[in-house]
Enzyme design. Structure first.
Site, PDB file in Angstrom:
ATOM      1  CG  HIS A 105      -0.148   0.169   2.532  1.00  0.00           C
ATOM      2  ND1 HIS A 105       0.600  -0.866   3.078  1.00  0.00           N
ATOM      3  CD2 HIS A 105       0.006   1.228   3.380  1.00  0.00           C
ATOM      4  CE1 HIS A 105       1.168  -0.458   4.191  1.00  0.00           C
ATOM      5  NE2 HIS A 105       0.825   0.806   4.406  1.00  0.00           N
ATOM      6  CG  ASP A 118       1.774   5.147   4.786  1.00  0.00           C
ATOM      7  OD1 ASP A 118       1.133   4.087   4.891  1.00  0.00           O
ATOM      8  OD2 ASP A 118       2.942   5.284   5.205  1.00  0.00           O
ATOM      9  CG  HIS A 123       5.173   1.085   2.828  1.00  0.00           C
ATOM     10  ND1 HIS A 123       4.567   2.193   2.252  1.00  0.00           N
ATOM     11  CD2 HIS A 123       4.668   1.020   4.092  1.00  0.00           C
ATOM     12  CE1 HIS A 123       3.762   2.771   3.121  1.00  0.00           C
ATOM     13  NE2 HIS A 123       3.788   2.066   4.242  1.00  0.00           N
ATOM     14  NE  ARG A 130       8.147  -4.308  11.158  1.00  0.00           N
ATOM     15  CZ  ARG A 130       9.208  -3.547  10.911  1.00  0.00           C
ATOM     16  NH1 ARG A 130      10.429  -4.048  11.117  1.00  0.00           N
ATOM     17  NH2 ARG A 130       9.087  -2.312  10.448  1.00  0.00           N
TER      18      ARG A 130
END
Length: 351
Positions: free
Chosen positions: A222, A224, A279, A289
């Protein structure tokens, strides 16, 4: 811990062609500690920021001034939150950010259009004062207060740093008004957000040979939507970026730095000179994570359009029509993560 069904796991597994991790990225780096040293140092940093935004759409900042002890406390508080029993985390689904979607706690499902990920997350609005928009509904006690306090402190520090970066962007573009971007983030009605993502260890990854280990989609491909996003994670890898030629690269983890992404709104304001970066996050290890992302957004009623000075440099060609941030968000919420949301606002006309 996020628990997915076998069918859901199959839906979020990356295609076989993506089994191998992409090569490591050479991430542009800007040291903010030198910005105040001299006009020459600031100009050099501004040029470096502008070049990174033009060439890649992302870079990392060092010398950012966010205290290391604060970052350590944030890491510990986030880990403690995601280690809570599921019933306690679910309490945060009603109350954070005003109690209405998409704010609060959620897992597996990203948005309302079928996107799934090996992730659980907390999404909070940010007030004009630079704090979480509503109490984090965890559980009663000191732990809850501690998490709220550290989130507020983190937001305030990162928003200050974000505005410095935005001012460098404007300077690097040669704009007379260096506050043209930062004012939108500082506006009392700014639509800014904080997202805390937790990607649990990939199931059954421990002891599994690396050559047969599937890479799961943690957060799908996607861009942002906002003006800018500023991210920091723990030392677990997983973030991947798409270069201008479509090649995917892995971003090495760096707990001491913040990673900055150009957002869709900034792409519009710069008439496409800065481009938002595609990203994703993948999960393939036995280590969880955690990432914390500040999204700097404009006020809902803010009209977005290419800045006149930048349009003039292209002979009057406007790549995007005028629209409000609210209009863009409404359109974006109807799409899937990987869709090109800006295509609905493009124009080939000149003015």
């Amino acid at each position: 811990m996020v628990v997915l069904t076998k069918r859901e796991l199959e839906q979020i597994a990356l295609p076989a062609v993506q089994l191998a991790a992409p090569p490591l990225a050479l991430v542009p780096e800007v040291d903010l500690s030198a910005v105040e040293a001299s006009d020459a140092a600031r100009s050099a940093a501004a040029r470096a920021v502008a070049k990174a935004c033009e060439d890649h759409g992302f870079f990392k900042v060092t010398g950012h001034g966010v205290p290391a002890p604060l970052l350590a406390r944030l890491d510990a508080a986030a880990a403690a939150f995601f280690a809570l029993p599921q019933r306690d985390k679910d309490k945060a689904a009603a109350g954070a950010g005003g109690g209405s979607p998409p704010f609060g706690y959620a897992s597996k499902r990203i948005g309302d259009n079928g996107d799934l990920g090996w992730v659980e997350y907390l999404l909070l609005g940010v007030t004009a004062a630079g704090a979480a928009a509503a109490p984090v509904a965890l559980s009663e006690g000191a732990e809850s207060s501690c998490f709220r306090d550290v989130l507020d402190e983190h937001i305030a520090a990162v928003r200050r740093m974000t505005c410095t970066v935005l001012e460098l962007m404007a300077q690097g573009l040669g704009l007379d008004d260096e506050g043209v971007f930062s004012r939108l983030v500082l506006d009392r009605d700014s639509d800014s957000l904080l997202r805390v993502n937790h990607y649990p260890a990939r199931p059954e990854a421990a002891g599994e040979p690396a050559e047969v280990r599937r890479r799961l989609t943690g957060f799908g491909e996607h861009t942002d939507p906002q003006i800018i996003s500023v991210l920091r994670s723990n030392d677990a890898a997983g973030l991947e970026m798409s270069l201008r030629d479509g090649t995917w690269v892995s971003v090495p983890s760096d707990t001491r730095s913040f990673f900055v992404n150009v957002g869709d709104a900034l792409q519009v304001l710069t008439n496409g000179r800065f481009r938002s970066v595609r990203h994703r996050v993948v999960v393939s290890s036995a280590r969880p994570r955690v990432s914390v992302i500040f999204f700097g957004g404009p006020p809902p009623r803010q009209r977005l359009a290419p800045l006149p000075g930048l349009v003039d440099r292209e002979g009057g060609r406007r790549r995007y029509r005028d629209f409000t941030w609210r209009e863009y968000k409404t359109s974006a919420y109807r799409t899937k993560l990987a869709d090109n949301r800006l295509c609905y606002f493009e124009t080939t006309a000149t003015s």
